[in-house]
Design an enzyme around this catalytic site. Structure first.
Site, PDB file in Angstrom:
ATOM      1  N   HIS A  71      -9.821   1.949   0.507  1.00 27.33           N
ATOM      2  CA  HIS A  71      -9.741   0.786   1.391  1.00 27.33           C
ATOM      3  C   HIS A  71     -10.844   0.829   2.463  1.00 27.33           C
ATOM      4  CE1 HIS A  71      -7.960  -2.542   3.525  1.00 27.33           C
ATOM      5  NE2 HIS A  71      -6.920  -2.567   2.732  1.00 27.33           N
ATOM      6  N   HIS A 123       0.794  -1.236   0.000  1.00 25.43           N
ATOM      7  CA  HIS A 123       0.000   0.000   0.000  1.00 25.43           C
ATOM      8  C   HIS A 123       0.828   1.289   0.000  1.00 25.43           C
ATOM      9  CE1 HIS A 123      -3.463  -2.437   0.162  1.00 25.43           C
ATOM     10  NE2 HIS A 123      -3.590  -2.597   1.458  1.00 25.43           N
ATOM     11  N   GLU A 126     -11.641  -3.769  -2.916  1.00 28.48           N
ATOM     12  CA  GLU A 126     -10.610  -2.837  -3.371  1.00 28.48           C
ATOM     13  C   GLU A 126     -10.407  -3.016  -4.870  1.00 28.48           C
ATOM     14  OE1 GLU A 126      -7.108  -3.471  -0.666  1.00 28.48           O
ATOM     15  OE2 GLU A 126      -8.575  -4.708   0.345  1.00 28.48           O
ATOM     16  N   TYR A 158     -13.876  -0.501   4.666  1.00 28.05           N
ATOM     17  CA  TYR A 158     -14.367  -1.772   5.198  1.00 28.05           C
ATOM     18  C   TYR A 158     -15.874  -1.616   5.365  1.00 28.05           C
ATOM     19  CZ  TYR A 158      -9.568  -2.996   6.819  1.00 28.05           C
ATOM     20  OH  TYR A 158      -8.227  -3.293   6.919  1.00 28.05           O
ATOM     21  N   ASP A 193      -8.426 -12.849   0.795  1.00 25.30           N
ATOM     22  CA  ASP A 193      -7.511 -11.713   0.678  1.00 25.30           C
ATOM     23  C   ASP A 193      -6.831 -11.867  -0.676  1.00 25.30           C
ATOM     24  OD1 ASP A 193      -5.965  -9.505   1.092  1.00 25.30           O
ATOM     25  OD2 ASP A 193      -4.840 -10.299   2.803  1.00 25.30           O
TER      26      ASP A 193
HETATM   27  C1  GAL Z   1      -5.445  -5.374   2.353  1.00 29.29           C
HETATM   28  C2  GAL Z   1      -4.443  -6.458   2.119  1.00 29.29           C
HETATM   29  C3  GAL Z   1      -4.370  -7.251   3.397  1.00 29.29           C
HETATM   30  C4  GAL Z   1      -3.986  -6.367   4.564  1.00 29.29           C
HETATM   31  C5  GAL Z   1      -4.901  -5.151   4.607  1.00 29.29           C
HETATM   32  C6  GAL Z   1      -4.472  -4.129   5.624  1.00 29.29           C
HETATM   33  O1  GAL Z   1      -5.609  -4.616   1.193  1.00 29.29           O
HETATM   34  O2  GAL Z   1      -4.828  -7.259   1.025  1.00 29.29           O
HETATM   35  O3  GAL Z   1      -3.439  -8.307   3.249  1.00 29.29           O
HETATM   36  O4  GAL Z   1      -2.641  -5.967   4.434  1.00 29.29           O
HETATM   37  O5  GAL Z   1      -4.960  -4.526   3.374  1.00 29.29           O
HETATM   38  O6  GAL Z   1      -4.491  -4.611   6.922  1.00 29.29           O
END
Ligand code: GAL
Length: 347
Positions: A175, A105, A310, A177, A247
């Site tokens: 990102h 990221h 995402e 949730y 994931d």
């Molecule tokens: C997601 C990633 C996960 C984890 C998360 C952040 O985008 O695929 O593995 O790193 O972000 O905690």
């Protein structure tokens, strides 16, 4: 269409002022922060009244302290770059290894930790920032502009634009949730997901793609007809074990960009959330690494209590010539659109 209204959200530890922008459109409302371009809330009409379906925090200090990218815009390169380095134009660029051996990221201080400039332009909230040449190891000065809009039909649209003065990599996403039962519901029980993908890019032990494509048929990754999250997660599959749940990058198409097309749909708790995107990939992440973070109004965010959709270029694409290219050439325009539409479920 509603209007974006600004209020101060306080100051970062470094002394920068952060704004909170709120918009109301019909029965919907949303709030976006200039810190990390965070989507702090997305409230949708539900049988009991308004329901906030994205996880978040009440204070700026909590956003600065978190490391789960909750709600944030992610860049310059979302997801993993294997081995935390890449070569472009014959030059090797070392990056921060902030997730095992990989760069995740955008590095240590990615776009999620920046204070963006914010400006309301009619129905759009335009967030922009200049990422300097060499920031987190990436070449080229990148001008990024991301806008949010919300319609009374429940469409939260995010438009991404970027341009660089040198060849570089660019992969921007949001990102957030989600939990359709409300951000603090604590579980994905009763929610089903459909993803329009016939393959995923399977991962190795460190979470980066192996480079292969894995057909989803006959596996818990076959979400083409819709499946309860908990049913899929309960299956035993080596890829689910490697990701501690979902994931994974779901393959929407193989070109770097396409027309705006439905990627996924989640149903449950009386709502339907649809995600449409121009991106070639969708990282479905079932919040496996949330660890009981204290969220808005004292909510507790445990593992698998939410899902992220995402929309992005395939992870580690720079190391796989067969993947859609994440390279943004000097002077070229990077443009993508992702929208999330939340409506009441028709029975
Ligand atoms: C997601 C990633 C996960 C984890 C998360 C952040 O985008 O695929 O593995 O790193 O972000 O905690």
């Amino acid at each position: 269409m509603g209007e974006w209204v600004r209020a101060s959200f306080g100051f970062t530890a470094g002394g920068e002022e952060v704004s909170a922008w709120t918009i109301r459109a019909g029965e919907y409302s949303a709030r976006v922060l200039s810190y990390g371009g965070v989507l702090q809330s997305f409230s949708v009409p539900a049988p009991e009244g308004e329901r906030d379906i994205v996880l978040g925090f009440d204070t700026l200090a909590e956003y600065e302290a978190q490391d789960k990218y909750i709600g944030a815009l992610v860049g310059r390169v979302a997801n993993r770059i294997g081995g935390a380095s890449f070569t472009l134009g014959g030059v090797r660029y070392p990056l921060a290894a902030n997730s095992g051996p990989n760069c995740l990221h955008g590095g240590r201080r990615g776009f999620d930790r920046a204070v963006w400039r914010g400006e309301a332009r009619g129905e759009l909230l335009v967030l922009s920032r200049r990422s300097p040449d060499g920031e987190e190891g990436f070449p080229g000065t990148l001008e990024a502009e991301v806008s949010y809009s919300l319609s009374p039909a429940g469409e939260l649209t995010i438009r991404y634009f970027a341009k660089s003065d040198r060849d570089t990599l660019c992969n921007l996403t949001n990102h957030s949730y989600f939990n359709l039962a409300g951000h603090g519901a604590g579980s994905l029980a009763g929610q089903s997901i459909r993803v329009n993908a016939r393959a995923i890019t399977p991962i190795d032990q460190t979470g980066v793609p192996t480079g292969e494509l894995m057909p989803v048929e006959g596996t818990p990754f076959d979400l083409t007809r819709g499946r309860p999250f908990l049913e899929g997660l309960a299956e035993s599959h080596p890829q689910l074990a490697l990701g501690s749940g979902y994931d994974h990058n779901f393959v929407l198409h193989t070109a770097p960009a396409g027309p705006l097309a439905p990627a996924a749909e989640v149903r449950g708790a009386g709502l339907v959330l649809t995600c449409e995107t121009t991106q070639p990939g969708l990282q479905l992440y079932t919040a496996n690494f949330l660890a009981g973070e204290r969220g808005k109004g004292g909510a507790c965010y445990g593992p698998r209590s939410a899902f992220c959709l995402e929309a992005q270029c395939w992870p580690d694409a720079i190391h796989h010539p067969g993947f859609p290219s994440p390279v943004l050439r000097a002077g070229e325009e990077y443009r993508h659109i992702t929208l999330y539409r939340a409506v009441r479920e028709e029975k």
